[in-house]
Design a protein around this motif. Structure first.
Motif, short mmCIF file in Angstrom:
data_model
loop_
_atom_site.label_atom_id
_atom_site.label_comp_id
_atom_site.label_asym_id
_atom_site.label_seq_id
_atom_site.Cartn_x
_atom_site.Cartn_y
_atom_site.Cartn_z
N PHE A 63 3.80 5.42 21.25
CA PHE A 63 2.37 5.18 21.42
C PHE A 63 2.09 4.15 22.52
O PHE A 63 1.21 4.36 23.37
CB PHE A 63 1.77 4.71 20.10
CG PHE A 63 0.34 4.26 20.19
CD1 PHE A 63 -0.69 5.17 20.31
CD2 PHE A 63 0.02 2.90 20.18
CE1 PHE A 63 -2.01 4.76 20.40
CE2 PHE A 63 -1.29 2.48 20.26
CZ PHE A 63 -2.31 3.41 20.37
N VAL A 64 2.81 3.05 22.51
CA VAL A 64 2.53 1.98 23.48
C VAL A 64 2.90 2.39 24.90
O VAL A 64 2.41 1.78 25.86
CB VAL A 64 3.25 0.68 23.09
CG1 VAL A 64 2.77 0.17 21.76
CG2 VAL A 64 4.77 0.86 23.09
N ARG A 65 3.73 3.42 25.05
CA ARG A 65 4.10 3.86 26.40
C ARG A 65 3.02 4.74 27.03
O ARG A 65 3.09 5.04 28.23
CB ARG A 65 5.43 4.62 26.36
CG ARG A 65 6.64 3.73 26.19
CD ARG A 65 7.91 4.45 26.65
NE ARG A 65 8.20 5.60 25.81
CZ ARG A 65 9.04 5.56 24.76
NH1 ARG A 65 9.64 4.42 24.44
NH2 ARG A 65 9.27 6.63 24.06
N GLN A 66 2.03 5.14 26.25
CA GLN A 66 0.98 6.02 26.77
C GLN A 66 -0.17 5.20 27.35
O GLN A 66 -0.60 4.21 26.74
CB GLN A 66 0.44 6.93 25.66
CG GLN A 66 1.50 7.67 24.88
CD GLN A 66 2.34 8.60 25.73
OE1 GLN A 66 1.80 9.29 26.61
NE2 GLN A 66 3.63 8.64 25.47
N ASN A 67 -0.66 5.63 28.50
CA ASN A 67 -1.84 4.98 29.08
C ASN A 67 -3.11 5.38 28.32
O ASN A 67 -4.02 4.57 28.14
CB ASN A 67 -1.98 5.35 30.56
CG ASN A 67 -0.85 4.78 31.40
OD1 ASN A 67 -0.39 3.66 31.13
ND2 ASN A 67 -0.39 5.52 32.40
N ASP A 68 -3.16 6.63 27.89
CA ASP A 68 -4.31 7.14 27.14
C ASP A 68 -3.97 7.12 25.66
O ASP A 68 -3.00 7.74 25.23
CB ASP A 68 -4.61 8.57 27.59
CG ASP A 68 -5.85 9.14 26.93
OD1 ASP A 68 -6.39 8.50 25.99
OD2 ASP A 68 -6.29 10.24 27.32
N PRO A 69 -4.75 6.39 24.84
CA PRO A 69 -4.44 6.34 23.40
C PRO A 69 -4.51 7.69 22.70
O PRO A 69 -3.94 7.86 21.63
CB PRO A 69 -5.48 5.36 22.85
CG PRO A 69 -6.57 5.34 23.86
CD PRO A 69 -5.92 5.58 25.18
#
Length: 243
Positions: A63-69
């Motif tokens: 999750f934290v690696r994604q720019n878009d939640p």
């Protein structure tokens, strides 16, 4: 097996159980059943929490690696039914439901169009996130109530059995008119058996309950923190600016 051990067993708890009356034997059998249940709950909760912690850590890393939640939600991430994933899924589903129709049309024609929701809609999304977090927190404690009941009631049952057995022993002594310790000892021994068994059940249950409760509380803190981070990112990316 060592014969001395067999002899001690035959003249120890087993003999005390055989010498007990129906009430004392019933209490011991109930306590043994409670012990089986408590060990099943302890083992089940331990492995479940360990598995949840591992899978949740993997999900949070993704999750934290994604720019878009919403990236994991739209990309059909392989969710594994952990509390954090459930909070994420239901929150994202709620946000998707609240997208205005005109914005849905715009997104179908231009997927890159910015998505913005008003304050009222974002508050509904936040409510869903908080409510789901509370539901998952309750599920984390599944089985702990039974463990707490066993922890507190097993010694009390033992105390009841001891008092009951001592009462019968003294009644028998009064009826015989003799204060011979040899006649009184078997009854007292049988009476004390329920307390011993109660403590054997309660001590490991108490230790396990405290350890498991600490793990649940630690995971709950992580779950609540994840919910706050999720809502922060959603608000940053999708909340309409005031004014």
């Amino acid at each position: 097996m060592d014969m001395a051990l067999l002899a001690s067993m035959a003249t120890g708890p087993i003999k005390a159980f055989v010498d007990s009356d129906f009430c004392g034997q019933l209490i011991v059998l109930i306590q043994i059943g409670m012990s089986v249940v408590s060990w099943a709950v302890m083992a089940g909760r331990w492995f479940h929490l360990r598995d949840l912690t591992t899978r949740s850590a993997r999900f949070v890393d993704d999750f934290v690696r994604q720019n878009d939640p919403l990236a994991l939600y739209y990309n059909r991430y392989a969710f594994t039914d952990t509390p954090m994933e459930n909070v994420y899924l239901k929150t994202c589903e709620r946000l998707a439901e609240l997208i205005p129709e005109q914005q849905r049309v715009l997104l179908r024609t231009d997927p890159e169009a910015p998505l913005r929701l008003g304050a009222a809609r974002m508050e509904l999304v936040e409510t869903t996130c908080a409510h789901t977090t509370d539901e998952e927190t309750v599920q984390l404690g599944k089985g702990m109530t039974a463990l707490a009941v066993i922890t507190s009631s097993a010694p009390l049952l033992g105390l009841f059995g001891t008092v009951w057995g001592v009462m019968l022993a003294f009644q028998a002594m009064a009826a015989s008119g003799s204060a011979n310790i040899a006649e009184l000892a078997p009854g007292i021994s049988s009476a004390l058996l329920t307390t011993v068994v109660g403590l054997v059940v309660a001590i490991p249950s108490t230790i396990a309950y405290n350890i498991l409760q600490a793990k649940i509380e630690a995971y709950t803190v992580q779950l609540e923190g994840f919910g706050e981070e999720l809502m922060g990112k959603l608000a940053l990316n999708y909340r309409k600016a005031e004014g």
